[in-house]
Design a protein around this motif. Structure first.
Motif, PDB file in Angstrom:
ATOM      1  N   GLU A  38      -8.347  -4.938  -1.022  1.00  0.00           N
ATOM      2  CA  GLU A  38      -7.873  -4.446   0.271  1.00  0.00           C
ATOM      3  C   GLU A  38      -6.655  -5.221   0.764  1.00  0.00           C
TER       4      GLU A  38
ATOM      5  N   LEU B 204      -3.923  -3.166  -2.928  1.00  0.00           N
ATOM      6  CA  LEU B 204      -3.858  -1.742  -2.617  1.00  0.00           C
ATOM      7  C   LEU B 204      -2.923  -1.462  -1.448  1.00  0.00           C
ATOM      8  N   ASP B 205      -2.205  -0.352  -1.548  1.00  0.00           N
ATOM      9  CA  ASP B 205      -1.308   0.084  -0.484  1.00  0.00           C
ATOM     10  C   ASP B 205      -2.135   0.552   0.712  1.00  0.00           C
ATOM     11  N   PRO B 206      -2.015  -0.103   1.865  1.00  0.00           N
ATOM     12  CA  PRO B 206      -2.808   0.281   3.035  1.00  0.00           C
ATOM     13  C   PRO B 206      -2.485   1.675   3.565  1.00  0.00           C
ATOM     14  N   GLY B 207      -1.371   2.249   3.165  1.00  0.00           N
ATOM     15  CA  GLY B 207      -1.074   3.616   3.549  1.00  0.00           C
ATOM     16  C   GLY B 207      -1.854   4.634   2.739  1.00  0.00           C
ATOM     17  N   SER B 208      -2.305   4.234   1.549  1.00  0.00           N
ATOM     18  CA  SER B 208      -3.035   5.133   0.652  1.00  0.00           C
ATOM     19  C   SER B 208      -4.525   4.849   0.563  1.00  0.00           C
TER      20      SER B 208
ATOM     21  N   ARG C 156      -9.354   6.440  -1.236  1.00  0.00           N
ATOM     22  CA  ARG C 156      -7.943   6.792  -1.358  1.00  0.00           C
ATOM     23  C   ARG C 156      -7.718   8.089  -0.598  1.00  0.00           C
TER      24      ARG C 156
ATOM     25  N   TRP D 124      -5.789   5.755  10.810  1.00  0.00           N
ATOM     26  CA  TRP D 124      -5.223   5.786   9.454  1.00  0.00           C
ATOM     27  C   TRP D 124      -5.072   7.231   8.973  1.00  0.00           C
TER      28      TRP D 124
END
Length: 79
Positions: free
Chosen positions: A18, A22-26, A37, A76
């Motif tokens: 986290e 990993l990309d926090p937008g995805s 995801r 989100w």
């Protein structure tokens, strides 16, 4: 599990994934035991005053957004 339905063993905790990988937008951590995801989410529905998530692949356990992450999850999704 990837789109090709393959499984991979990783040597990272969910916290490490986290915060570092990993990309926090995805990706979003919905509970202590699950990260989802965004493009794998097929449906989000209310179930017993909780949000339950259905993915494009069947999960081994019910995916429910924890109460303490509920507002952040909604933000989100709407971002």
């Amino acid at each position: 599990v990837s789109k090709e339905q393959k499984q991979y063993v990783i040597d990272h905790t969910l916290e490490e994934l986290e915060s570092e990988l990993l990309d926090p937008g995805s990706f979003f951590r919905i509970s202590r035991k699950a990260i989802v995801r965004i493009d794998a989410i097929q449906e989000v529905r209310t179930q017993n005053n909780r949000l339950e998530i259905n993915l494009s692949k069947v999960s081994d356990f019910p995916l429910v957004v924890s109460r303490d992450r509920l507002k952040a999850f909604k933000d989100w999704l709407n971002h």
